[in-house]
Design a protein around this motif. Structure first.
Motif, PDB file in Angstrom:
ATOM      1  N   VAL A  28       9.596   2.704   6.197  1.00 28.57           N
ATOM      2  CA  VAL A  28       8.288   3.130   5.699  1.00 28.57           C
ATOM      3  C   VAL A  28       7.979   2.338   4.437  1.00 28.57           C
ATOM      4  O   VAL A  28       8.821   2.222   3.535  1.00 28.57           O
ATOM      5  N   VAL A  29       6.781   1.781   4.380  1.00 32.26           N
ATOM      6  CA  VAL A  29       6.339   1.003   3.227  1.00 32.26           C
ATOM      7  C   VAL A  29       5.231   1.767   2.514  1.00 32.26           C
ATOM      8  O   VAL A  29       4.256   2.199   3.142  1.00 32.26           O
ATOM      9  N   GLY A  60      -0.572  -6.030   4.955  1.00 28.29           N
ATOM     10  CA  GLY A  60      -0.266  -5.135   3.855  1.00 28.29           C
ATOM     11  C   GLY A  60       0.925  -5.597   3.046  1.00 28.29           C
ATOM     12  O   GLY A  60       1.765  -6.368   3.521  1.00 28.29           O
ATOM     13  N   ALA A  61       0.997  -5.126   1.822  1.00 26.79           N
ATOM     14  CA  ALA A  61       2.134  -5.390   0.934  1.00 26.79           C
ATOM     15  C   ALA A  61       2.408  -4.126   0.140  1.00 26.79           C
ATOM     16  O   ALA A  61       1.477  -3.391  -0.213  1.00 26.79           O
ATOM     17  N   GLY A  62       3.682  -3.869  -0.116  1.00 24.31           N
ATOM     18  CA  GLY A  62       4.033  -2.658  -0.845  1.00 24.31           C
ATOM     19  C   GLY A  62       5.520  -2.566  -1.108  1.00 24.31           C
ATOM     20  O   GLY A  62       6.228  -3.579  -1.142  1.00 24.31           O
ATOM     21  N   VAL A  63       5.992  -1.341  -1.241  1.00 28.98           N
ATOM     22  CA  VAL A  63       7.375  -1.077  -1.636  1.00 28.98           C
ATOM     23  C   VAL A  63       8.085  -0.307  -0.531  1.00 28.98           C
ATOM     24  O   VAL A  63       7.568   0.713  -0.048  1.00 28.98           O
ATOM     25  N   VAL A  71       7.762  -5.818  -0.729  1.00 26.70           N
ATOM     26  CA  VAL A  71       7.748  -6.527   0.552  1.00 26.70           C
ATOM     27  C   VAL A  71       6.313  -6.851   0.984  1.00 26.70           C
ATOM     28  O   VAL A  71       5.342  -6.239   0.529  1.00 26.70           O
ATOM     29  N   VAL A  72       6.237  -7.818   1.887  1.00 28.72           N
ATOM     30  CA  VAL A  72       5.009  -8.141   2.589  1.00 28.72           C
ATOM     31  C   VAL A  72       5.286  -7.964   4.078  1.00 28.72           C
ATOM     32  O   VAL A  72       6.420  -8.160   4.536  1.00 28.72           O
ATOM     33  N   ASN A 111      10.047  -6.727  10.409  1.00 25.56           N
ATOM     34  CA  ASN A 111       8.704  -7.169  10.045  1.00 25.56           C
ATOM     35  C   ASN A 111       8.412  -7.111   8.552  1.00 25.56           C
ATOM     36  O   ASN A 111       7.269  -7.319   8.144  1.00 25.56           O
ATOM     37  N   VAL A 112       9.409  -6.824   7.744  1.00 25.77           N
ATOM     38  CA  VAL A 112       9.184  -6.844   6.295  1.00 25.77           C
ATOM     39  C   VAL A 112       9.975  -7.988   5.674  1.00 25.77           C
ATOM     40  O   VAL A 112      11.134  -8.231   6.004  1.00 25.77           O
ATOM     41  N   PHE A 113       9.290  -8.721   4.787  1.00 21.91           N
ATOM     42  CA  PHE A 113       9.856  -9.868   4.096  1.00 21.91           C
ATOM     43  C   PHE A 113       9.632  -9.691   2.599  1.00 21.91           C
ATOM     44  O   PHE A 113       8.709  -8.993   2.180  1.00 21.91           O
ATOM     45  N   ALA A 114      10.464 -10.329   1.815  1.00 24.83           N
ATOM     46  CA  ALA A 114      10.325 -10.230   0.363  1.00 24.83           C
ATOM     47  C   ALA A 114       8.947 -10.723  -0.078  1.00 24.83           C
ATOM     48  O   ALA A 114       8.475 -11.776   0.353  1.00 24.83           O
ATOM     49  N   LYS A 115       8.293  -9.957  -0.901  1.00 27.46           N
ATOM     50  CA  LYS A 115       6.987 -10.345  -1.432  1.00 27.46           C
ATOM     51  C   LYS A 115       7.138 -11.623  -2.272  1.00 27.46           C
ATOM     52  O   LYS A 115       8.001 -11.688  -3.156  1.00 27.46           O
TER      53      LYS A 115
END
Length: 319
Positions: A28-29, A60-63, A71-72, A111-115
């Motif tokens: 969850v982001v 989207g981008a978040g935590v 993450v992005v 599907n989440v990568f470092a921002k």
């Protein structure tokens, strides 16, 4: 949580909905920002027959709630095993699966990568889908090389602003088309050499007068014949949209006499996304943000996108 949902008739409502729950292999982001794409217009307009209500939004981008990492989100779900095209199970976040017009979103961990550290939350949210589309169109499908001339149709869209910057970074000569002198001027500031105003001149003749193009990036669809006519011998047209129409007729003999290629593309694979992130790390380009709106004003932002008056990306603040 609060989210924007599409209801019957295309109505966008800002309302309280149940928090998403991460399934095995998901996270969850907590979203800080989300970005609009033309796909959201098609979702709201019923072009895609998804079950409603539905939370739109692919970017989207978040935590991450579980680790606290910034993450992005890579918006392509289940691309499949082949680079040439996505597989039968492919989906895009934001339809049929709930997307990013929300305070929270559940997505596969893959599907989440470092921002990217040098980007703001708004910039990080703005680049994934549009920049990925531009990257695959230019390089994975279009085979763009330094020194070639690329023509980008429709200056000012999110994808076109990324295409101009990515192509210029790769050492290509970049031309654009638009009905707005201001959008052409802004594209030149991003790295284009110049542009043609299709509202006031014959844009095909003008491009030919500038030497023609090796690659045309076409999101219009109905312009296939004109895009092909702009090509030098052996050139390529890469198509990823149909904003101007869903049908086109092309003359056969000039096509094979010119030894042209007409290529379709959509989104991008995980390998494309890795290439895009590398291009971001090695360059100084950044997403062009037209405006940032509160999540509650998503309907107004979508209307702005539909009008085509913006330049760059429209972004929603989610927190």
């Amino acid at each position: 949580m609060l989210a924007i949902q599409v209801h019957e008739g295309g109505e966008l409502r800002h309302e309280a909905v149940q928090d998403p729950v991460a399934a095995p292999g998901e996270v969850v982001v907590e979203l800080r920002a989300a970005a609009l794409n033309r796909r959201d217009l098609l979702v709201a307009g019923g072009t895609y027959p998804f079950s409603l209500p539905l939370i739109p939004g692919s970017d989207g981008a978040g935590v991450r709630r579980d680790t606290g990492e910034e993450v992005v989100i890579y918006p392509a779900l289940r691309w499949g095993p082949h680079e040439e095209a996505f597989g039968a199970d492919f989906q895009v976040l934001g339809g049929p699966r709930n997307g990013t017009y929300a305070e929270l979103v559940a997505v596969p961990e893959a599907n989440v990568f470092a921002k990217p550290a040098r980007l703001s939350w708004e910039e990080a949210a703005a680049f994934p889908l549009a920049a990925l589309t531009a990257y695959r169109a230019l390089f994975s499908r279009g085979g763009l090389r330094g020194g070639e001339t690329v023509l980008v149709l429709g200056a000012g869209s999110g994808v076109s602003t990324f295409a101009v910057q990515l192509a210029a970074q790769a050492g290509a000569r970049v031309l654009v088309t638009s009905s707005s002198a201001d959008k052409i001027e802004k594209s030149v500031a991003l790295g284009a050499e110049g542009g043609v105003n299709y509202a006031t001149e014959d844009w095909v003749a003008a491009v030919k007068g500038l030497g023609g193009a090796d690659l045309v990036v076409d999101s219009i669809g109905s312009t296939w014949p004109q895009s092909l006519d702009c090509l030098r011998p052996g050139g390529r047209v890469v198509v990823f949209g149909a904003t101007g129409g869903t049908e086109a007729t092309i003359p056969v003999r000039p096509f094979y006499f010119g030894q042209w290629s007409l290529l379709g593309t959509m989104m991008g694979s995980p390998r494309d996304f890795a290439g895009l992130l590398a291009a971001l790390d090695s360059g100084t380009w950044r997403p062009v943000i037209d405006s940032v709106s509160p999540l509650a004003e998503a309907a107004r932002a979508v209307a702005t996108m539909a009008s085509g008056q913006h330049f760059g990306k429209l972004v929603l603040s989610c927190s």
